[in-house]
Design a protein around this motif. Structure first.
Motif, short mmCIF file in Angstrom:
data_model
loop_
_atom_site.label_atom_id
_atom_site.label_comp_id
_atom_site.label_asym_id
_atom_site.label_seq_id
_atom_site.Cartn_x
_atom_site.Cartn_y
_atom_site.Cartn_z
N GLY A 1 -3.77 0.18 -6.90
CA GLY A 1 -3.22 1.78 -7.36
C GLY A 1 -2.23 1.65 -6.22
O GLY A 1 -1.74 2.24 -5.38
N ASP B 1 -2.89 -3.70 -2.59
CA ASP B 1 -3.36 -2.64 -3.18
C ASP B 1 -3.29 -2.29 -4.34
O ASP B 1 -3.09 -2.22 -4.95
CB ASP B 1 -3.22 -1.18 -2.26
N GLU C 1 1.17 -1.74 0.36
CA GLU C 1 0.22 -0.09 -0.05
C GLU C 1 0.81 1.16 0.08
O GLU C 1 2.30 1.73 0.31
CB GLU C 1 -0.92 0.30 1.36
N ASP C 2 0.58 2.18 -0.92
CA ASP C 2 1.69 3.37 -0.81
C ASP C 2 0.73 4.81 -0.24
O ASP C 2 1.44 5.53 -0.37
CB ASP C 2 1.45 3.77 -2.54
N GLU C 3 -0.30 4.41 0.56
CA GLU C 3 -0.40 5.16 1.35
C GLU C 3 -0.49 5.76 3.05
O GLU C 3 -0.82 4.57 3.89
CB GLU C 3 -2.49 5.62 1.14
N LYS D 1 -11.86 0.00 -0.98
CA LYS D 1 -12.44 1.46 -0.15
C LYS D 1 -13.63 2.01 -0.07
O LYS D 1 -13.96 2.77 -0.61
CB LYS D 1 -11.02 1.65 -0.41
CA CA Z 1 -3.19 3.73 -3.29
#
Ligand code: CA
Length: 220
Positions: free
Chosen positions: A54, A52, A8-10, A102
């Motif tokens: 994205g 995730d 996940e990038d958040e 989400k």
């Molecule tokens: Ca993302």
């Protein structure tokens, strides 16, 4: 303790989940790119991956495809911003075990992580008998299905469904039972039909009979 890999990038979501899941006895390691996630997943030792879609360097779908192509059957829950049926089917086709649109509730994510990590444990412990039905032979230890001497490439879910059907050849397996055994009862009803279609594509249209309104029967 469940060992989970979060891709996940958040940053905020990583921080919240890492902290929150620890209180639920789930140990989280995280990767911010698909590339790092895939490398860590293949290094083994995880019970489950939460992925995730994205990501900055590649789509989660691509990571999933590469993971399965590398032979890993690590349970994967995909996180998708869109709850579209198309995304869900695409994820399941590429070997995801479950999905969470989400935004999701923390409690629901915990429940699914526990369910999926456990399902994987049970699968590893299931019956190790070789099943022979007609022209097909399924080896649960090697995780192979060979029909007419040719090995059929199956995803982990397809394999589980084939194993269930072949464990009781000629007998009708009720839809509810198949959903419970293969997906832990957590999948939508039509997922079963999608997977029966996949198996028929591999084994021939007549290998599995539909018993309308009841379930499916393996005839080989
Ligand atoms: Ca993302």
């Amino acid at each position: 303790m469940i060992r989970m890999l979060l891709v996940e990038d958040e940053d905020r979501l990583i921080a919240t989940l890492t902290k929150g899941l620890r209180t639920a006895d789930i140990d989280v390691a995280s990767a911010r790119t698909g590339r790092d996630g895939l490398r860590m997943a293949l290094e083994d030792g995880f019970d489950i991956m939460v992925l995730d879609i994205g990501l900055p360097d590649q789509e989660g779908f691509t990571v999933l495809r590469k993971l399965r192509a590398a032979g890993s059957d690590l349970p994967v829950i995909i996180l998708t911003a869109r709850s579209s049926a198309e995304d869900t089917v695409r994820g399941l086709e590429r070997g995801a075990d479950d999905y969470m649109p989400k935004p999701f509730s923390f409690d629901e994510l915990v429940a699914r992580i526990r369910l999926r990590a456990r399902v994987a444990d049970e699968v590893a412990a299931t019956d190790s008998r070789t099943l022979t039905v007609g022209r097909c032979e399924l080896d649960p230890v090697e995780r192979t299905l060979v029909c007419d001497g040719v090995e059929i490439p199956l995803s982990p879910r397809e394999f589980q469904l084939a194993q269930l059907l072949m464990s009781r050849p000629g007998e009708v397996i009720a839809r509810a039972e198949a959903l419970e055994e293969v997906w832990g009862g957590a999948a939508k009803d039509n997922v079963l039909d999608v997977y029966i279609r996949y198996l028929r594509a591999h084994l021939g249209p007549d290998a599995i009979e539909t018993v309308r309104g009841v379930g499916y029967r393996f005839v080989g």
